[in-house]
Design a protein around this motif. Structure first.
Motif, mmCIF file in Angstrom:
data_model
loop_
_atom_site.group_PDB
_atom_site.id
_atom_site.type_symbol
_atom_site.label_atom_id
_atom_site.label_comp_id
_atom_site.label_asym_id
_atom_site.label_seq_id
_atom_site.Cartn_x
_atom_site.Cartn_y
_atom_site.Cartn_z
ATOM 1 N N ALA A 1 22.105 21.428 -24.052
ATOM 2 C CA ALA A 1 21.610 20.041 -24.068
ATOM 3 C C ALA A 1 20.297 19.947 -23.295
ATOM 4 O O ALA A 1 19.390 19.191 -23.672
ATOM 5 N N MET A 2 20.169 20.746 -22.220
ATOM 6 C CA MET A 2 18.914 20.761 -21.448
ATOM 7 C C MET A 2 17.769 21.307 -22.305
ATOM 8 O O MET A 2 16.654 20.781 -22.279
ATOM 9 N N ILE A 3 18.050 22.377 -23.070
ATOM 10 C CA ILE A 3 17.017 22.937 -23.961
ATOM 11 C C ILE A 3 16.649 21.910 -25.027
ATOM 12 O O ILE A 3 15.463 21.675 -25.309
ATOM 13 N N ALA A 4 17.675 21.272 -25.615
ATOM 14 C CA ALA A 4 17.419 20.266 -26.661
ATOM 15 C C ALA A 4 16.589 19.114 -26.100
ATOM 16 O O ALA A 4 15.680 18.607 -26.773
ATOM 17 N N SER A 5 16.864 18.711 -24.843
ATOM 18 C CA SER A 5 16.110 17.596 -24.262
ATOM 19 C C SER A 5 14.657 18.006 -23.996
ATOM 20 O O SER A 5 13.738 17.199 -24.168
ATOM 21 N N ILE A 6 14.427 19.267 -23.589
ATOM 22 C CA ILE A 6 13.049 19.748 -23.405
ATOM 23 C C ILE A 6 12.294 19.689 -24.732
ATOM 24 O O ILE A 6 11.149 19.208 -24.808
ATOM 25 N N LEU A 7 12.942 20.145 -25.814
ATOM 26 C CA LEU A 7 12.295 20.133 -27.135
ATOM 27 C C LEU A 7 12.061 18.701 -27.617
ATOM 28 O O LEU A 7 11.009 18.391 -28.192
ATOM 29 N N ALA A 8 13.038 17.805 -27.366
ATOM 30 C CA ALA A 8 12.891 16.397 -27.785
ATOM 31 C C ALA A 8 11.761 15.726 -27.019
ATOM 32 O O ALA A 8 10.952 14.988 -27.597
ATOM 33 N N LEU B 1 10.639 4.066 -25.772
ATOM 34 C CA LEU B 1 11.996 3.863 -25.265
ATOM 35 C C LEU B 1 12.905 5.013 -25.702
ATOM 36 O O LEU B 1 13.858 5.369 -25.010
ATOM 37 N N LEU B 2 12.578 5.623 -26.862
ATOM 38 C CA LEU B 2 13.378 6.742 -27.362
ATOM 39 C C LEU B 2 13.296 7.950 -26.420
ATOM 40 O O LEU B 2 14.273 8.683 -26.246
ATOM 41 N N ILE B 3 12.131 8.124 -25.790
ATOM 42 C CA ILE B 3 11.954 9.307 -24.928
ATOM 43 C C ILE B 3 12.802 9.188 -23.662
ATOM 44 O O ILE B 3 13.022 10.179 -22.946
ATOM 45 N N ALA B 4 13.304 7.973 -23.390
ATOM 46 C CA ALA B 4 14.200 7.801 -22.235
ATOM 47 C C ALA B 4 15.509 8.564 -22.433
ATOM 48 O O ALA B 4 16.160 8.940 -21.452
ATOM 49 N N ILE B 5 15.896 8.803 -23.699
ATOM 50 C CA ILE B 5 17.200 9.451 -23.955
ATOM 51 C C ILE B 5 17.205 10.902 -23.463
ATOM 52 O O ILE B 5 18.050 11.274 -22.645
ATOM 53 N N PRO B 6 16.272 11.772 -23.932
ATOM 54 C CA PRO B 6 16.293 13.148 -23.394
ATOM 55 C C PRO B 6 16.021 13.198 -21.891
ATOM 56 O O PRO B 6 16.553 14.068 -21.196
ATOM 57 N N SER B 7 15.218 12.254 -21.394
ATOM 58 C CA SER B 7 14.966 12.221 -19.941
ATOM 59 C C SER B 7 16.250 11.910 -19.191
ATOM 60 O O SER B 7 16.542 12.508 -18.138
ATOM 61 N N ALA B 8 17.044 10.976 -19.734
ATOM 62 C CA ALA B 8 18.314 10.623 -19.103
ATOM 63 C C ALA B 8 19.300 11.788 -19.183
ATOM 64 O O ALA B 8 20.066 12.029 -18.241
ATOM 65 N N VAL B 9 19.280 12.525 -20.305
ATOM 66 C CA VAL B 9 20.154 13.700 -20.433
ATOM 67 C C VAL B 9 19.884 14.671 -19.273
ATOM 68 O O VAL B 9 20.807 15.181 -18.629
ATOM 69 N N LYS B 10 18.600 14.895 -19.004
ATOM 70 C CA LYS B 10 18.258 15.818 -17.918
ATOM 71 C C LYS B 10 18.757 15.274 -16.585
ATOM 72 O O LYS B 10 19.354 16.009 -15.785
ATOM 73 N N ALA B 11 18.530 13.991 -16.321
ATOM 74 C CA ALA B 11 18.944 13.413 -15.040
ATOM 75 C C ALA B 11 20.459 13.494 -14.865
ATOM 76 O O ALA B 11 20.952 13.906 -13.802
ATOM 77 N N PHE B 12 21.219 13.129 -15.900
ATOM 78 C CA PHE B 12 22.683 13.192 -15.805
ATOM 79 C C PHE B 12 23.161 14.635 -15.604
ATOM 80 O O PHE B 12 24.091 14.899 -14.844
ATOM 81 N N ASN B 13 22.523 15.584 -16.305
ATOM 82 C CA ASN B 13 22.938 16.979 -16.174
ATOM 83 C C ASN B 13 22.638 17.547 -14.787
ATOM 84 O O ASN B 13 23.395 18.356 -14.260
ATOM 85 N N TRP B 14 21.510 17.108 -14.197
ATOM 86 C CA TRP B 14 21.223 17.545 -12.824
ATOM 87 C C TRP B 14 22.282 17.004 -11.856
ATOM 88 O O TRP B 14 22.767 17.732 -11.003
ATOM 89 N N ILE B 15 22.606 15.732 -12.014
ATOM 90 C CA ILE B 15 23.602 15.121 -11.117
ATOM 91 C C ILE B 15 24.955 15.810 -11.292
ATOM 92 O O ILE B 15 25.665 16.095 -10.319
ATOM 93 N N THR B 16 25.316 16.125 -12.539
ATOM 94 C CA THR B 16 26.599 16.791 -12.803
ATOM 95 C C THR B 16 26.590 18.229 -12.276
ATOM 96 O O THR B 16 27.629 18.745 -11.851
ATOM 97 N N THR B 17 25.420 18.875 -12.295
ATOM 98 C CA THR B 17 25.325 20.217 -11.702
ATOM 99 C C THR B 17 25.612 20.148 -10.204
ATOM 100 O O THR B 17 26.263 21.033 -9.639
ATOM 101 N N LEU B 18 25.142 19.083 -9.556
ATOM 102 C CA LEU B 18 25.371 18.918 -8.115
ATOM 103 C C LEU B 18 26.824 18.551 -7.804
ATOM 104 O O LEU B 18 27.350 18.892 -6.746
ATOM 105 N N TRP B 19 27.474 17.852 -8.731
ATOM 106 C CA TRP B 19 28.810 17.296 -8.490
ATOM 107 C C TRP B 19 29.810 18.394 -8.113
ATOM 108 O O TRP B 19 29.996 19.349 -8.845
ATOM 109 N N LYS B 20 30.426 18.236 -6.939
ATOM 110 C CA LYS B 20 31.439 19.176 -6.436
ATOM 111 C C LYS B 20 30.917 20.605 -6.298
ATOM 112 O O LYS B 20 31.684 21.566 -6.361
ATOM 113 N N GLY B 21 29.595 20.719 -6.127
ATOM 114 C CA GLY B 21 29.031 22.048 -5.899
ATOM 115 C C GLY B 21 29.129 22.417 -4.423
ATOM 116 O O GLY B 21 29.330 21.566 -3.555
#
Length: 607
Positions: free
Chosen positions: A322-329, A360-380
């Protein structure tokens, strides 16, 4: 014996300079080694950063205390600050060159130039870039363009003063104002050389990633840093030539009597002969690069942050594909949103709605990255070293700065805050500060790889981070509010508008924060320089990371590995990986390097 011979042939084939004694000039100045070139980019970028930040402090002091006399103004600005009072013309010149230096010469070169050069060959398992000569050439063109930009500060009529976006007619008419003369010409020449440098570098990065990956290094095993650098290079190849064409047409308007961007111009009542051109055409050409440029700056920072968060959370990065897809998007969408910079240019409202939608569409892949970073931190198992803190700080500023982008991306809401401090706050947080945090995170994390396993001082790193983090919000958060109140940007004083008098104290507050934050960068500079010579030596893999660069020997050799290039057997983020019974794959070790083959009963993660 045959293995030794193979290694020798492999080395000889890939590294022509390895067996010959290097002179000082070939090793440190005209080097073709990607590791040395990355240091050249970094140190040049940091020096330009000092100059860019220094300029911002000068004009911030003018904004906080308009019309006051400061001896430091006379010291640095000379005739442009008689008796220590800043001249209005030089204020706009400072804003122009500050923006140019920070966007192009610090963030673009400091991130792409430094870390693409350092990490692409090391992390994909290559001896060097596809072309060492072109790599050297791209740095030296960057250096020459930096020097020309600095020379423009000393021309008699002053440096370029049309804003960093250099809109016509101020940039197209040498007679328009003091900063439209030789300074503007040097700006254009400098940028033309800079663009050529960026294109050479970008083509080199693309070819290297596609052709020189080691055995087993498939595209889905690449670290996210390499994906970010690779896609950034593609955006650069697509969009930078458009700015080059705009600069060439502008030079023709300035010097050869054409009128691509000029029409119906009056100077002191005299009608000039220009007809048929349009400054809005220049806006289209400039922003077709200008908006992808934001992502040319921020994508490398995103890649660095993804890597540093995963290493220091001791967890696999969440949602790798999903991170790769968001970079491409992001890369694709960044090329079709440029019109949101032009909502007040008289654009057709329907076209405005199209650009609002894509923005406004570009907010979607940007949000994917932000959520994935937060989830990477979660319980780390978080290791809060300076690189990790700057990475978490980047997630914070990217989210806060990105939220205001929703307002600026809406054509009806943007009209109210266009060209106010609200815009300045938005892009400084989402691009300037976020990208700088990515740069700092990368420097702290890969410093041992760049400088013979020496470590930067962690305590000085903490001081640097906390003052910078508090100071950055102290500078740019209040700007949102004075922007919503209508205070315009680029005015060197607002004393002509009594309704803005009540915001003078806020300007003072922001300037004090700016001075303190600049002081924190001196702590970083001291830490950086002293650690190169006196930093404590660490182990070969100080962060216990899985990627290939930490497998290369500490001793810097042109060719990266003494023997055969290591083979890759797994993806880049095998942290805290266990068998079904809870035991680590490698006993007592919570990470598995990419070079370790899959163990018995182990499955490769379906990332």
């Amino acid at each position: 014996m045959s293995l030794t011979a193979h290694a020798h042939v492999d080395d000889h084939a890939h590294d022509h300079g390895h067996h010959h004694k290097e002179t000082f000039v070939t090793k440190y100045i005209f080097s073709q080694d990607h590791k040395m070139i990355s240091k050249q980019y970094l140190i040049t970028g940091l020096i330009m950063g000092v100059i860019g930040i220094g300029m911002s402090l000068l004009f911030r002091m003018q904004l906080a205390w308009p019309g006051e006399s400061f001896p430091i103004f006379e010291t640095f600005l000379g005739k442009w600050a008689p008796d220590g009072v800043m001249d209005a013309d030089v204020y706009l010149a400072l804003v122009t060159i500050h923006g140019t230096i920070m966007v192009f010469f610090v963030l673009t070169a400091g991130l792409s130039g430094t870390f693409s050069n350092l990490l692409i060959p090391l992390q994909i398992g290559a001896r060097d870039m596809a072309s060492g000569f072109l790599n050297m050439l791209s740095y030296w063109m960057f250096f020459i363009s930096s020097v020309i930009m600095l020379i423009s500060l000393f021309v008699e009529a002053g440096p370029a003063a049309a804003g960093w976006t250099i809109y016509p007619p101020l940039s197209a008419l040498p007679l328009a104002q003091a900063g439209s003369g030789m300074g503007m010409t040097l700006w254009l020449v400098s940028m033309a050389i800079f663009i050529a440098s960026s294109l050479l570098g970008s083509l080199n990065y693309i070819v290297t990633v596609l052709n020189l990956r080691t055995k087993g290094m498939s595209m889905t095993r690449l670290p996210l840093t390499i994906w970010a650098f690779f896609v950034t290079a593609i955006i650069g190849v697509i969009s930078f030539p458009v700015l080059l064409s705009a600069a060439l047409l502008l030079i023709m308007d300035r010097s050869f009597g054409t009128s691509f961007f000029l029409s119906d111009i009056f100077i002191q009542g005299e009608v000039l002969h220009y007809q048929g051109g349009s400054p809005v055409l220049f806006e289209h050409l400039f922003w077709f690069l200008g908006h992808p440029e934001v992502y040319i700056v921020i994508l490398p920072a995103m890649g660095i942050v993804s890597e540093v968060l995963s290493v220091n959370a001791r967890k696999p990065v969440f949602g790798y594909r999903a991170m790769i897809a968001s970079i491409l998007a992001i890369a694709f969408l960044s090329t079709i949103v440029w019109g949101h910079h032009m909502f007040v240019s008289g654009m057709n409202p329907f076209l405005g709605s199209v650009f609002t939608f894509t923005t406004l569409l570009i907010a979607i892949p940007s949000a994917v990255k932000a959520f994935n970073w937060i989830t990477t931190l979660w319980k780390g198992n978080l290791q809060l070293n300076p690189a990790m803190l700057f990475s978490i700080g980047m997630v914070s500023t990217f989210i806060t700065g990105g939220l205001t982008g929703i307002i600026l991306g809406d054509s009806t809401l943007d009209i109210n805050v266009h060209d106010t401090y609200f815009v300045v706050a938005h892009f400084h947080l989402v691009m300037g500060i976020s990208a700088l945090y990515g740069l700092f995170a990368g420097v702290y994390h890969w410093f041992p790889k760049m400088f013979q396993s020496r470590m930067m001082n962690k305590n000085l790193g903490y001081i640097h981070f906390w003052i910078t983090a508090v100071g950055s919000y102290g500078i740019f958060f209040p700007m949102h509010f004075i922007g919503m109140a209508g205070v315009p940007r680029r005015y060197y004083e607002n004393t002509a508008f009594p309704m803005f008098d009540e915001f003078t104290d806020i300007q003072v507050l922001m300037t004090v924060f700016a001075l303190i934050t600049a002081g924190a960068q001196l702590v970083f500079a001291y830490n950086f320089v002293s650690s190169i010579f006196y930093g404590k030596k660490g182990p070969q893999n100080p962060w216990k990371a899985t990627t290939l660069e930490w497998d290369a020997p500490i001793k810097h050799i042109h060719g990266n590995w003494d023997g055969p290039i290591p083979e890759v057997h797994r993806w880049s983020y095998d942290y805290s990986k266990t068998y079904e019974n809870g035991e680590y794959i490698l006993p007592g070790q919570d990470f598995v390097p990419q070079t370790v083959p899959l163990q018995e009963n182990e499955e490769e993660l379906q990332h």
